[in-house]
Design an enzyme around this catalytic site. Structure first.
Site, mmCIF file in Angstrom:
data_model
loop_
_atom_site.group_PDB
_atom_site.id
_atom_site.type_symbol
_atom_site.label_atom_id
_atom_site.label_comp_id
_atom_site.label_asym_id
_atom_site.label_seq_id
_atom_site.Cartn_x
_atom_site.Cartn_y
_atom_site.Cartn_z
ATOM 1 N N THR A 191 33.753 9.430 -35.530
ATOM 2 C CA THR A 191 32.770 9.393 -36.614
ATOM 3 C C THR A 191 32.770 10.732 -37.349
ATOM 4 O OG1 THR A 191 31.418 7.818 -35.402
ATOM 5 C CG2 THR A 191 30.323 9.062 -37.166
ATOM 6 N N ASN A 250 39.093 -2.347 -35.540
ATOM 7 C CA ASN A 250 38.484 -2.346 -34.210
ATOM 8 C C ASN A 250 37.932 -3.700 -33.781
ATOM 9 O OD1 ASN A 250 36.791 -1.188 -36.468
ATOM 10 N ND2 ASN A 250 35.181 -1.726 -35.022
ATOM 11 N N GLN A 307 41.848 3.185 -32.841
ATOM 12 C CA GLN A 307 42.305 2.086 -31.985
ATOM 13 C C GLN A 307 43.839 2.039 -31.883
ATOM 14 O OE1 GLN A 307 40.254 0.301 -30.159
ATOM 15 N NE2 GLN A 307 38.280 0.517 -31.192
ATOM 16 N N SER A 345 39.693 9.533 -31.041
ATOM 17 C CA SER A 345 38.503 9.792 -30.239
ATOM 18 C C SER A 345 38.792 9.701 -28.740
ATOM 19 C CB SER A 345 37.432 8.765 -30.619
ATOM 20 O OG SER A 345 36.269 8.969 -29.854
ATOM 21 N N GLY A 346 38.170 10.560 -27.955
ATOM 22 C CA GLY A 346 38.422 10.614 -26.523
ATOM 23 C C GLY A 346 38.032 9.351 -25.766
ATOM 24 N N HIS A 347 36.847 8.835 -26.077
ATOM 25 C CA HIS A 347 36.343 7.757 -25.210
ATOM 26 C C HIS A 347 37.023 6.412 -25.449
ATOM 27 C CE1 HIS A 347 33.394 5.481 -27.849
ATOM 28 N NE2 HIS A 347 33.589 6.548 -28.593
ATOM 29 N N THR A 353 30.128 26.279 -30.993
ATOM 30 C CA THR A 353 30.822 26.570 -29.737
ATOM 31 C C THR A 353 31.544 25.316 -29.260
ATOM 32 O OG1 THR A 353 29.191 28.220 -29.151
ATOM 33 C CG2 THR A 353 30.476 27.282 -27.333
ATOM 34 N N CYS A 382 23.443 -7.951 -33.882
ATOM 35 C CA CYS A 382 21.979 -7.999 -33.905
ATOM 36 C C CYS A 382 21.477 -6.815 -34.710
ATOM 37 C CB CYS A 382 21.427 -7.901 -32.493
ATOM 38 S SG CYS A 382 21.618 -9.399 -31.553
HETATM 39 C C1 LIG Z 1 34.946 3.689 -31.981
HETATM 40 C C2 LIG Z 1 35.429 3.829 -33.369
HETATM 41 C C3 LIG Z 1 34.917 4.817 -34.214
HETATM 42 C C4 LIG Z 1 33.804 5.736 -33.783
HETATM 43 O O1 LIG Z 1 34.283 6.685 -32.882
HETATM 44 P P1 LIG Z 1 33.303 7.683 -32.118
HETATM 45 O O2 LIG Z 1 34.203 8.620 -31.411
HETATM 46 O O3 LIG Z 1 32.509 6.833 -31.184
HETATM 47 O O4 LIG Z 1 32.464 8.360 -33.134
HETATM 48 C C5 LIG Z 1 35.437 4.925 -35.476
HETATM 49 N N1 LIG Z 1 36.407 4.110 -35.907
HETATM 50 C C6 LIG Z 1 36.935 3.160 -35.129
HETATM 51 C C7 LIG Z 1 38.025 2.292 -35.662
HETATM 52 C C8 LIG Z 1 36.466 2.971 -33.843
HETATM 53 O O5 LIG Z 1 36.980 2.023 -33.074
#
Ligand SMILES: *Cc1c(COP(=O)(O)O)cnc(C)c1O
Length: 414
Positions: free
Chosen positions: A78, A163, A191, A211-213, A252, A338
Protein backbone atom coordinates in the site's frame (compact mmCIF):
# COMPACT_ATOMS: atom_id res chain seq x y z
CA UNK A 1 -12.89 -36.02 25.68
CA UNK A 2 -13.62 -32.57 24.36
CA UNK A 3 -12.68 -32.37 20.72
CA UNK A 4 -9.97 -29.88 19.95
CA UNK A 5 -10.81 -26.74 18.01
CA UNK A 6 -9.99 -27.78 14.51
CA UNK A 7 -8.61 -24.93 12.46
CA UNK A 8 -10.22 -24.20 9.11
CA UNK A 9 -8.33 -25.13 5.95
CA UNK A 10 -6.38 -22.06 4.94
CA UNK A 11 -7.01 -21.19 1.29
CA UNK A 12 -6.57 -17.44 1.54
CA UNK A 13 -2.90 -17.02 0.67
CA UNK A 14 -3.65 -14.08 -1.61
CA UNK A 15 -4.82 -12.21 1.50
CA UNK A 16 -1.78 -13.11 3.56
CA UNK A 17 0.61 -15.98 4.12
CA UNK A 18 1.94 -17.72 7.17
CA UNK A 19 5.50 -16.61 7.86
CA UNK A 20 8.13 -19.17 6.96
CA UNK A 21 9.83 -20.43 10.17
CA UNK A 22 13.22 -19.73 8.55
CA UNK A 23 12.13 -16.10 8.19
CA UNK A 24 11.16 -15.89 11.86
CA UNK A 25 14.49 -17.41 12.83
CA UNK A 26 16.40 -14.86 10.76
CA UNK A 27 14.46 -12.01 12.37
CA UNK A 28 14.79 -12.97 16.03
CA UNK A 29 18.33 -11.68 16.75
CA UNK A 30 17.27 -8.24 15.50
CA UNK A 31 14.80 -7.92 18.38
CA UNK A 32 17.44 -8.75 20.97
CA UNK A 33 21.24 -8.76 20.57
CA UNK A 34 21.20 -6.79 17.32
CA UNK A 35 18.62 -4.20 18.36
CA UNK A 36 20.52 -1.18 17.06
CA UNK A 37 19.23 1.74 14.98
CA UNK A 38 20.65 1.43 11.47
CA UNK A 39 21.15 5.20 11.52
CA UNK A 40 23.61 5.02 14.42
CA UNK A 41 26.91 5.42 12.61
CA UNK A 42 29.19 5.52 15.66
CA UNK A 43 28.93 2.10 17.22
CA UNK A 44 28.64 -1.59 16.62
CA UNK A 45 24.91 -1.80 17.35
CA UNK A 46 24.18 0.59 14.51
CA UNK A 47 26.59 -1.13 12.13
CA UNK A 48 25.04 -4.55 12.80
CA UNK A 49 21.57 -3.25 12.08
CA UNK A 50 22.79 -1.55 8.92
CA UNK A 51 24.52 -4.75 7.77
CA UNK A 52 21.29 -6.67 8.30
CA UNK A 53 19.39 -4.17 6.18
CA UNK A 54 21.97 -4.14 3.40
CA UNK A 55 21.98 -7.93 3.15
CA UNK A 56 18.18 -7.82 2.91
CA UNK A 57 18.41 -5.14 0.22
CA UNK A 58 20.64 -7.42 -1.83
CA UNK A 59 18.31 -10.39 -1.33
CA UNK A 60 15.33 -8.27 -2.38
CA UNK A 61 17.14 -6.81 -5.39
CA UNK A 62 18.29 -10.22 -6.55
CA UNK A 63 14.74 -11.56 -6.60
CA UNK A 64 13.73 -8.92 -9.17
CA UNK A 65 16.97 -8.47 -11.11
CA UNK A 66 17.65 -4.99 -9.72
CA UNK A 67 20.65 -3.24 -8.16
CA UNK A 68 20.41 -3.11 -4.38
CA UNK A 69 20.53 0.73 -4.44
CA UNK A 70 17.25 0.65 -6.36
CA UNK A 71 15.31 -0.98 -3.50
CA UNK A 72 13.49 1.27 -1.02
CA UNK A 73 12.02 -0.40 2.04
CA UNK A 74 8.48 0.59 3.01
CA UNK A 75 5.69 -0.70 5.24
CA UNK A 76 4.16 -2.82 2.44
CA UNK A 77 2.57 -2.61 -0.96
CA UNK A 78 0.00 0.00 0.00
CA UNK A 79 2.77 2.41 0.92
CA UNK A 80 4.91 1.40 -2.06
CA UNK A 81 2.01 2.09 -4.42
CA UNK A 82 1.29 5.44 -2.80
CA UNK A 83 4.94 6.47 -2.95
CA UNK A 84 5.28 5.36 -6.57
CA UNK A 85 2.09 6.96 -7.85
CA UNK A 86 1.92 10.18 -5.84
CA UNK A 87 5.70 10.55 -5.71
CA UNK A 88 6.06 10.24 -9.48
CA UNK A 89 3.00 12.37 -10.25
CA UNK A 90 4.36 15.24 -8.16
CA UNK A 91 7.73 15.19 -9.95
CA UNK A 92 6.48 14.60 -13.48
CA UNK A 93 3.44 16.88 -13.26
CA UNK A 94 3.47 19.16 -16.25
CA UNK A 95 5.49 22.17 -15.30
CA UNK A 96 3.18 24.43 -17.27
CA UNK A 97 0.17 23.78 -15.07
CA UNK A 98 -3.04 25.35 -16.26
CA UNK A 99 -3.46 25.03 -19.99
CA UNK A 100 -3.23 21.27 -20.20
CA UNK A 101 -3.83 20.27 -16.60
CA UNK A 102 -1.15 18.66 -14.47
CA UNK A 103 -0.84 15.43 -16.42
CA UNK A 104 -2.62 12.21 -17.26
CA UNK A 105 -2.37 8.79 -15.58
CA UNK A 106 -3.37 5.43 -17.06
CA UNK A 107 -4.51 2.57 -14.84
CA UNK A 108 -7.22 -0.12 -14.92
CA UNK A 109 -10.65 -0.38 -13.31
CA UNK A 110 -9.87 -3.66 -11.52
CA UNK A 111 -6.65 -2.58 -9.83
CA UNK A 112 -6.25 -2.93 -6.06
CA UNK A 113 -7.70 -0.09 -3.95
CA UNK A 114 -4.11 0.79 -3.01
CA UNK A 115 -3.66 1.96 -6.63
CA UNK A 116 -7.16 3.26 -7.39
CA UNK A 117 -7.41 5.47 -4.33
CA UNK A 118 -4.07 7.27 -4.77
CA UNK A 119 -5.03 7.89 -8.43
CA UNK A 120 -8.43 9.24 -7.36
CA UNK A 121 -6.75 11.55 -4.86
CA UNK A 122 -4.48 12.87 -7.61
CA UNK A 123 -7.57 13.53 -9.72
CA UNK A 124 -8.93 15.76 -6.96
CA UNK A 125 -5.60 17.59 -7.13
CA UNK A 126 -5.88 18.35 -10.83
CA UNK A 127 -4.55 15.25 -12.57
CA UNK A 128 -6.58 13.35 -15.13
CA UNK A 129 -6.84 9.60 -15.32
CA UNK A 130 -8.07 6.82 -17.59
CA UNK A 131 -9.28 3.60 -15.95
CA UNK A 132 -9.05 0.92 -18.62
CA UNK A 133 -12.09 -1.38 -18.56
CA UNK A 134 -10.83 -4.96 -18.56
CA UNK A 135 -12.19 -7.44 -21.10
CA UNK A 136 -14.15 -10.51 -19.92
CA UNK A 137 -10.94 -12.50 -19.33
CA UNK A 138 -9.52 -9.75 -17.10
CA UNK A 139 -6.18 -9.42 -18.92
CA UNK A 140 -4.83 -5.94 -19.72
CA UNK A 141 -2.76 -5.93 -22.91
CA UNK A 142 -0.22 -3.46 -24.26
CA UNK A 143 -2.68 -2.54 -27.04
CA UNK A 144 -5.24 -1.47 -24.44
CA UNK A 145 -2.65 0.69 -22.73
CA UNK A 146 -1.48 2.13 -26.06
CA UNK A 147 -5.06 3.15 -26.85
CA UNK A 148 -5.32 4.95 -23.50
CA UNK A 149 -2.03 6.90 -23.78
CA UNK A 150 -2.24 10.65 -24.48
CA UNK A 151 0.46 13.20 -25.25
CA UNK A 152 0.19 14.42 -21.64
CA UNK A 153 0.36 10.94 -20.03
CA UNK A 154 3.01 10.98 -17.29
CA UNK A 155 2.45 7.62 -15.59
CA UNK A 156 1.05 4.17 -16.31
CA UNK A 157 0.21 1.93 -13.33
CA UNK A 158 -0.89 -1.60 -14.22
CA UNK A 159 -0.72 -4.43 -11.71
CA UNK A 160 1.16 -7.57 -12.71
CA UNK A 161 -1.35 -10.04 -11.25
CA UNK A 162 -4.87 -9.29 -10.17
CA UNK A 163 -5.31 -10.27 -6.54
CA UNK A 164 -8.89 -11.51 -6.88
CA UNK A 165 -8.57 -13.36 -10.17
CA UNK A 166 -4.91 -14.30 -10.41
CA UNK A 167 -4.91 -13.07 -14.01
CA UNK A 168 -1.57 -11.94 -15.45
CA UNK A 169 -1.44 -8.65 -17.34
CA UNK A 170 1.01 -8.13 -20.22
CA UNK A 171 3.58 -6.40 -18.09
CA UNK A 172 6.78 -6.76 -20.15
CA UNK A 173 4.93 -5.60 -23.29
CA UNK A 174 3.43 -2.66 -21.40
CA UNK A 175 6.90 -1.84 -20.07
CA UNK A 176 8.34 -1.77 -23.58
CA UNK A 177 5.51 0.45 -24.79
CA UNK A 178 5.99 2.91 -21.92
CA UNK A 179 9.72 3.13 -22.53
CA UNK A 180 9.14 3.80 -26.23
CA UNK A 181 6.71 6.57 -25.31
CA UNK A 182 8.90 7.86 -22.46
CA UNK A 183 6.18 7.40 -19.86
CA UNK A 184 7.00 6.16 -16.35
CA UNK A 185 5.69 2.63 -15.73
CA UNK A 186 4.70 1.38 -12.29
CA UNK A 187 3.45 -2.11 -11.53
CA UNK A 188 1.87 -3.39 -8.33
CA UNK A 189 3.57 -6.79 -8.41
CA UNK A 190 2.40 -7.96 -4.98
CA UNK A 191 0.88 -11.19 -6.30
CA UNK A 192 3.63 -11.85 -8.86
CA UNK A 193 7.01 -11.33 -7.27
CA UNK A 194 8.23 -14.33 -5.34
CA UNK A 195 6.03 -16.67 -7.34
CA UNK A 196 7.12 -15.95 -10.88
CA UNK A 197 10.52 -14.96 -12.33
CA UNK A 198 11.03 -11.21 -12.43
CA UNK A 199 13.64 -9.07 -14.09
CA UNK A 200 13.06 -5.34 -14.04
CA UNK A 201 15.58 -4.87 -16.87
CA UNK A 202 14.14 -7.26 -19.44
CA UNK A 203 10.59 -6.53 -18.24
CA UNK A 204 11.27 -2.77 -18.60
CA UNK A 205 9.78 -1.68 -15.30
CA UNK A 206 10.47 1.69 -13.67
CA UNK A 207 8.67 1.26 -10.36
CA UNK A 208 7.58 -2.03 -8.77
CA UNK A 209 5.78 -2.69 -5.48
CA UNK A 210 5.84 -5.86 -3.44
CA UNK A 211 5.08 -6.92 0.10
CA UNK A 212 6.51 -9.23 2.76
CA UNK A 213 3.36 -10.85 4.06
CA UNK A 214 2.30 -12.12 0.62
CA UNK A 215 5.58 -14.04 0.22
CA UNK A 216 5.86 -15.82 3.59
CA UNK A 217 7.53 -12.85 5.25
CA UNK A 218 6.31 -10.54 8.00
CA UNK A 219 3.45 -8.04 7.77
CA UNK A 220 4.15 -4.31 7.74
CA UNK A 221 7.20 -4.45 5.50
CA UNK A 222 7.57 -4.24 1.75
CA UNK A 223 9.62 -2.57 -0.92
CA UNK A 224 9.49 -0.27 -3.89
CA UNK A 225 11.93 -0.73 -6.75
CA UNK A 226 12.93 2.65 -8.17
CA UNK A 227 14.90 2.54 -11.44
CA UNK A 228 18.18 4.49 -11.31
CA UNK A 229 19.22 4.53 -14.94
CA UNK A 230 17.57 4.59 -18.34
CA UNK A 231 15.63 6.43 -17.13
CA UNK A 232 16.63 7.66 -13.68
CA UNK A 233 13.24 7.82 -11.95
CA UNK A 234 12.73 10.57 -9.42
CA UNK A 235 10.09 10.58 -6.70
CA UNK A 236 8.80 13.19 -4.30
CA UNK A 237 8.91 11.70 -0.79
CA UNK A 238 5.57 11.39 1.00
CA UNK A 239 7.14 11.57 4.41
CA UNK A 240 9.90 13.92 5.57
CA UNK A 241 12.32 13.44 8.43
CA UNK A 242 15.59 11.65 8.98
CA UNK A 243 16.22 11.01 5.29
CA UNK A 244 16.45 7.22 5.51
CA UNK A 245 16.09 5.10 2.35
CA UNK A 246 17.82 7.69 0.15
CA UNK A 247 15.44 10.36 1.39
CA UNK A 248 12.46 8.62 -0.13
CA UNK A 249 11.16 7.09 3.07
CA UNK A 250 12.15 8.85 6.27
CA UNK A 251 11.71 7.05 9.57
CA UNK A 252 13.83 4.61 11.56
CA UNK A 253 13.93 1.40 9.56
CA UNK A 254 12.03 -1.67 10.76
CA UNK A 255 15.26 -3.65 10.96
CA UNK A 256 13.86 -7.03 12.03
CA UNK A 257 11.02 -6.73 9.52
CA UNK A 258 13.40 -5.83 6.71
CA UNK A 259 15.71 -8.72 7.60
CA UNK A 260 12.69 -11.05 7.46
CA UNK A 261 11.58 -9.57 4.16
CA UNK A 262 15.03 -10.17 2.69
CA UNK A 263 15.06 -13.75 3.91
CA UNK A 264 11.57 -14.31 2.47
CA UNK A 265 12.81 -13.01 -0.91
CA UNK A 266 15.80 -15.33 -0.83
CA UNK A 267 13.63 -18.36 0.00
CA UNK A 268 11.21 -17.53 -2.81
CA UNK A 269 14.03 -17.31 -5.31
CA UNK A 270 15.24 -20.77 -4.28
CA UNK A 271 11.90 -22.57 -4.29
CA UNK A 272 9.91 -20.70 -6.93
CA UNK A 273 10.10 -23.25 -9.74
CA UNK A 274 9.30 -26.35 -7.70
CA UNK A 275 6.64 -24.56 -5.71
CA UNK A 276 4.98 -23.14 -8.82
CA UNK A 277 4.67 -26.61 -10.35
CA UNK A 278 3.26 -28.07 -7.14
CA UNK A 279 0.73 -25.25 -6.76
CA UNK A 280 -0.37 -25.45 -10.38
CA UNK A 281 -1.04 -29.16 -10.10
CA UNK A 282 -3.12 -28.64 -6.97
CA UNK A 283 -5.04 -25.70 -8.38
CA UNK A 284 -5.75 -27.52 -11.61
CA UNK A 285 -7.17 -30.40 -9.61
CA UNK A 286 -9.24 -28.03 -7.46
CA UNK A 287 -10.76 -26.28 -10.46
CA UNK A 288 -11.33 -29.30 -12.66
CA UNK A 289 -12.92 -31.33 -9.86
CA UNK A 290 -15.26 -28.52 -8.86
CA UNK A 291 -16.29 -27.87 -12.46
CA UNK A 292 -16.75 -31.59 -13.10
CA UNK A 293 -18.74 -32.32 -9.95
CA UNK A 294 -20.89 -29.21 -9.73
CA UNK A 295 -22.87 -27.99 -12.73
CA UNK A 296 -23.23 -24.25 -13.52
CA UNK A 297 -19.79 -23.53 -12.13
CA UNK A 298 -17.52 -20.99 -13.82
CA UNK A 299 -13.84 -20.29 -13.34
CA UNK A 300 -13.44 -16.52 -13.56
CA UNK A 301 -10.60 -14.83 -15.45
CA UNK A 302 -8.40 -16.04 -18.28
CA UNK A 303 -8.06 -19.84 -18.47
CA UNK A 304 -4.27 -19.94 -18.67
CA UNK A 305 -2.88 -16.44 -18.13
CA UNK A 306 -3.05 -16.86 -14.38
CA UNK A 307 -0.60 -17.40 -11.53
CA UNK A 308 -0.57 -20.99 -10.25
CA UNK A 309 -2.00 -20.33 -6.81
CA UNK A 310 -5.26 -18.41 -7.30
CA UNK A 311 -8.66 -19.76 -8.36
CA UNK A 312 -11.78 -17.63 -8.53
CA UNK A 313 -14.91 -19.69 -9.05
CA UNK A 314 -18.61 -18.77 -9.26
CA UNK A 315 -21.37 -21.22 -8.43
CA UNK A 316 -24.78 -20.62 -10.00
CA UNK A 317 -27.99 -20.93 -7.97
CA UNK A 318 -26.49 -20.34 -4.57
CA UNK A 319 -26.60 -17.21 -2.53
CA UNK A 320 -23.26 -15.64 -1.60
CA UNK A 321 -23.74 -15.30 2.13
CA UNK A 322 -25.16 -18.81 2.52
CA UNK A 323 -22.25 -20.17 0.50
CA UNK A 324 -19.73 -18.53 2.83
CA UNK A 325 -21.63 -19.96 5.81
CA UNK A 326 -21.68 -23.37 4.15
CA UNK A 327 -17.92 -23.43 3.67
CA UNK A 328 -16.90 -21.87 6.96
CA UNK A 329 -14.45 -24.70 7.53
CA UNK A 330 -12.47 -23.25 4.65
CA UNK A 331 -10.75 -19.91 5.24
CA UNK A 332 -11.15 -18.17 1.88
CA UNK A 333 -12.46 -14.94 0.33
CA UNK A 334 -15.78 -14.33 -1.34
CA UNK A 335 -16.91 -12.14 -4.20
CA UNK A 336 -19.13 -10.33 -1.78
CA UNK A 337 -17.50 -7.51 0.06
CA UNK A 338 -19.27 -6.66 3.29
CA UNK A 339 -19.16 -2.89 3.21
CA UNK A 340 -20.78 -1.69 6.42
CA UNK A 341 -24.45 -2.62 6.08
CA UNK A 342 -24.71 -3.59 2.45
CA UNK A 343 -23.36 -6.61 0.63
CA UNK A 344 -21.64 -5.33 -2.50
CA UNK A 345 -20.49 -7.67 -5.22
CA UNK A 346 -16.77 -7.38 -5.90
CA UNK A 347 -15.95 -4.43 -8.18
CA UNK A 348 -13.26 -6.59 -9.78
CA UNK A 349 -15.71 -9.28 -10.87
CA UNK A 350 -18.25 -6.64 -11.92
CA UNK A 351 -15.65 -4.92 -14.09
CA UNK A 352 -15.33 -8.17 -16.08
CA UNK A 353 -19.05 -8.02 -16.82
CA UNK A 354 -19.92 -10.83 -14.41
CA UNK A 355 -23.50 -10.43 -13.17
CA UNK A 356 -24.24 -9.57 -9.55
CA UNK A 357 -25.54 -13.08 -8.77
CA UNK A 358 -22.45 -14.92 -9.99
CA UNK A 359 -20.17 -12.29 -8.48
CA UNK A 360 -21.83 -12.74 -5.08
CA UNK A 361 -21.63 -16.51 -5.26
CA UNK A 362 -17.92 -16.67 -6.05
CA UNK A 363 -15.06 -17.92 -3.93
CA UNK A 364 -11.43 -16.95 -4.23
CA UNK A 365 -9.38 -19.96 -3.21
CA UNK A 366 -5.68 -19.18 -3.00
CA UNK A 367 -3.11 -21.86 -2.28
CA UNK A 368 0.35 -21.44 -0.83
CA UNK A 369 3.55 -22.98 0.44
CA UNK A 370 1.77 -24.75 3.31
CA UNK A 371 -1.21 -26.07 1.34
CA UNK A 372 -1.32 -29.87 1.06
CA UNK A 373 -3.11 -32.14 -1.38
CA UNK A 374 -5.23 -33.32 1.54
CA UNK A 375 -6.34 -29.70 2.09
CA UNK A 376 -7.37 -29.42 -1.53
CA UNK A 377 -9.25 -32.72 -1.50
CA UNK A 378 -11.08 -31.80 1.69
CA UNK A 379 -11.98 -28.39 0.25
CA UNK A 380 -13.40 -29.97 -2.90
CA UNK A 381 -15.66 -32.21 -0.78
CA UNK A 382 -16.79 -29.37 1.46
CA UNK A 383 -17.63 -27.06 -1.41
CA UNK A 384 -19.46 -29.77 -3.32
CA UNK A 385 -21.54 -30.62 -0.25
CA UNK A 386 -22.28 -26.99 0.56
CA UNK A 387 -23.38 -26.11 -2.97
CA UNK A 388 -25.52 -29.26 -3.30
CA UNK A 389 -27.15 -28.56 0.05
CA UNK A 390 -27.98 -24.98 -0.86
CA UNK A 391 -29.32 -25.97 -4.26
CA UNK A 392 -31.68 -28.49 -2.70
CA UNK A 393 -33.30 -25.50 -0.99
CA UNK A 394 -33.39 -23.37 -4.13
CA UNK A 395 -36.64 -23.08 -6.12
CA UNK A 396 -34.70 -21.38 -8.91
CA UNK A 397 -32.43 -24.38 -9.21
CA UNK A 398 -35.54 -26.61 -9.50
CA UNK A 399 -36.78 -24.48 -12.37
CA UNK A 400 -33.36 -24.64 -14.00
CA UNK A 401 -33.37 -28.43 -13.73
CA UNK A 402 -36.79 -28.55 -15.36
CA UNK A 403 -35.16 -26.83 -18.30
CA UNK A 404 -36.78 -23.46 -17.83
CA UNK A 405 -34.64 -20.57 -19.01
CA UNK A 406 -34.69 -18.24 -16.03
CA UNK A 407 -33.50 -15.27 -18.04
CA UNK A 408 -36.76 -15.40 -20.03
CA UNK A 409 -39.05 -15.36 -17.02
CA UNK A 410 -40.89 -12.15 -16.26
CA UNK A 411 -41.23 -11.94 -12.50
CA UNK A 412 -44.39 -10.30 -11.24
CA UNK A 413 -44.91 -8.75 -7.89
CA UNK A 414 -48.38 -8.57 -6.35
C1 LIG B 1 -2.15 -7.33 -0.59
C2 LIG B 1 -2.07 -6.42 -1.75
C3 LIG B 1 -1.79 -5.06 -1.58
C4 LIG B 1 -1.62 -4.45 -0.21
O1 LIG B 1 -0.40 -4.82 0.34
P1 LIG B 1 -0.02 -4.47 1.85
O2 LIG B 1 1.40 -4.88 1.98
O3 LIG B 1 -0.93 -5.29 2.70
O4 LIG B 1 -0.20 -3.02 2.03
C5 LIG B 1 -1.68 -4.28 -2.69
N1 LIG B 1 -1.85 -4.78 -3.92
C6 LIG B 1 -2.11 -6.07 -4.13
C7 LIG B 1 -2.27 -6.57 -5.53
C8 LIG B 1 -2.24 -6.94 -3.07
O5 LIG B 1 -2.51 -8.22 -3.27
Amino acid sequence: MISSNKQPIYLDNAATTRCDPRVVEAMLPYFSERFGNAGSRNHQFGWEAEDGIEIAREQAAKLIGAQSKEVIFTSGSTESNNLAIKGAAEIYARAAAGQMGRGHIVTAAHEHKAVLDPVRRLMREGFEATFIQPPADGVITAEMVAAALRPDTILVSIMWVNNELGTINEVPQIGRLCHEREVIFHTDATQWVGKMPTNVETDQIDLLSWSGHKIYGPKGVGALYVRRRKPRVRLEALQDGGGQERGMRSGTQNVSGIVGFGKACELCAESMDAEGARLLAMRTRLESELVKRIEVTVVNGHATKRVPNIANISFGFVEGESLMMGVREIACSSGSACTSASLEPSYVLKSLGIGDDLAHSSLRLSLGRWTTEADVDAAIEMIENAVNHLRRLSPLYDLHKEGIDLSKIVWQSH
